[in-house]
Design a protein around this motif. Sequence first.
Motif, short mmCIF file in Angstrom:
data_model
loop_
_atom_site.label_atom_id
_atom_site.label_comp_id
_atom_site.label_asym_id
_atom_site.label_seq_id
_atom_site.Cartn_x
_atom_site.Cartn_y
_atom_site.Cartn_z
N ASP A 183 0.84 -1.20 0.00
CA ASP A 183 0.00 0.00 0.00
C ASP A 183 0.88 1.24 0.00
O ASP A 183 1.53 1.56 1.00
CB ASP A 183 -0.93 0.01 1.21
CG ASP A 183 -2.07 1.01 1.05
OD1 ASP A 183 -1.79 2.20 0.81
OD2 ASP A 183 -3.24 0.59 1.15
N GLU A 185 0.02 4.48 -0.24
CA GLU A 185 -0.47 5.60 0.56
C GLU A 185 -0.16 5.41 2.04
O GLU A 185 0.27 6.35 2.72
CB GLU A 185 -1.97 5.78 0.35
CG GLU A 185 -2.34 6.24 -1.05
CD GLU A 185 -3.83 6.47 -1.20
OE1 GLU A 185 -4.55 6.29 -0.20
OE2 GLU A 185 -4.26 6.83 -2.31
N ARG A 298 -8.57 1.52 -7.40
CA ARG A 298 -9.03 2.77 -6.85
C ARG A 298 -9.23 3.80 -7.97
O ARG A 298 -8.40 3.94 -8.84
CB ARG A 298 -8.03 3.33 -5.84
CG ARG A 298 -7.84 2.43 -4.62
CD ARG A 298 -6.80 3.01 -3.70
NE ARG A 298 -6.60 2.17 -2.54
CZ ARG A 298 -5.69 2.41 -1.59
NH1 ARG A 298 -4.91 3.46 -1.70
NH2 ARG A 298 -5.58 1.61 -0.56
#
Length: 299
Positions: A183, A185, A298
């Motif tokens: 991930d 972020e 996303r």
Amino acid sequence: MFQTIVPLFVDALANAALIFFVAFGLTLVFSVLRILNVAHGSFYSIGAYVSASIGLWIVSAGLNPWLTFPALLVSAALVAALFGPLIERTLVQWTYGRGEAVQILMTFGLFLILEDLQRLVFGVSSYYEDTPVALLGSIEIGGIIYLNYQLLLIALAVVALVAMRVFIGHTRMGRLLAVVVADREISEALGIDTRRMFTIAFTLGIFLAALGGALATPTAGVAPGLGADTMVLAFAVAAIGGLGQVEGAALAAVIVAAARVLAIYLFPALDAVAPYLVMLIVLLVRPYGLFGKPAIRRI
């Protein structure tokens, strides 16, 4: 039967080892940066040219011919150090957050530039430097002659796969890369310098591609156009294994190499298309590759 199957098996594993290095680098770059690097094959051919040039210089200078072995590794390291940080910090960094079409067009343009650069620096003649193969000689097993260099390639591919797993699972840098892959972020929120991780991953991917080219040179030489052929084959292997899947790339390399060897032995006319027939069959059954999984995107 033994004298037929065993040589095919060894040839397939030796070819798979070379394919694996370049597909491994492509998979690593995609898993971290989420970029399909179309220029990846160019680093394979540049590594081959640099390795052949250094090897030829060692021989012509009358130096110890065994120095051609460390020259293979040094060549890949030089290519990675020269191109990795420079390209990632300039061209590749500019594509982060942009669409896939922009990334592909940029890396394809880079591929064209690198291909022309190779012709300017190394010319259009083929390079051959087989000193490592000659030094290692051959071995006879069951009445069948094998090149010891082929066996070395197989061992090096296994070592590379194990070393990467150890690096990811047991070193701080490897764990940071794993977090960035999981991930991006959250990694930034935790204070991880993701830009630095991107540079390291991209440089390591170039090193693996260049190392594959350097290791291939003693058995096949290097000529203009090698980068384009390798690029397409590496994409096929990455797609079969599943984009971003290291183990998938290893298994796919063996499958593709076996398909090519069997095609040469049974149906020589299908040699060039065999890897892509395998890719077509696999993707029809598993669109995300052998090890790939559907993922939520996303928006």
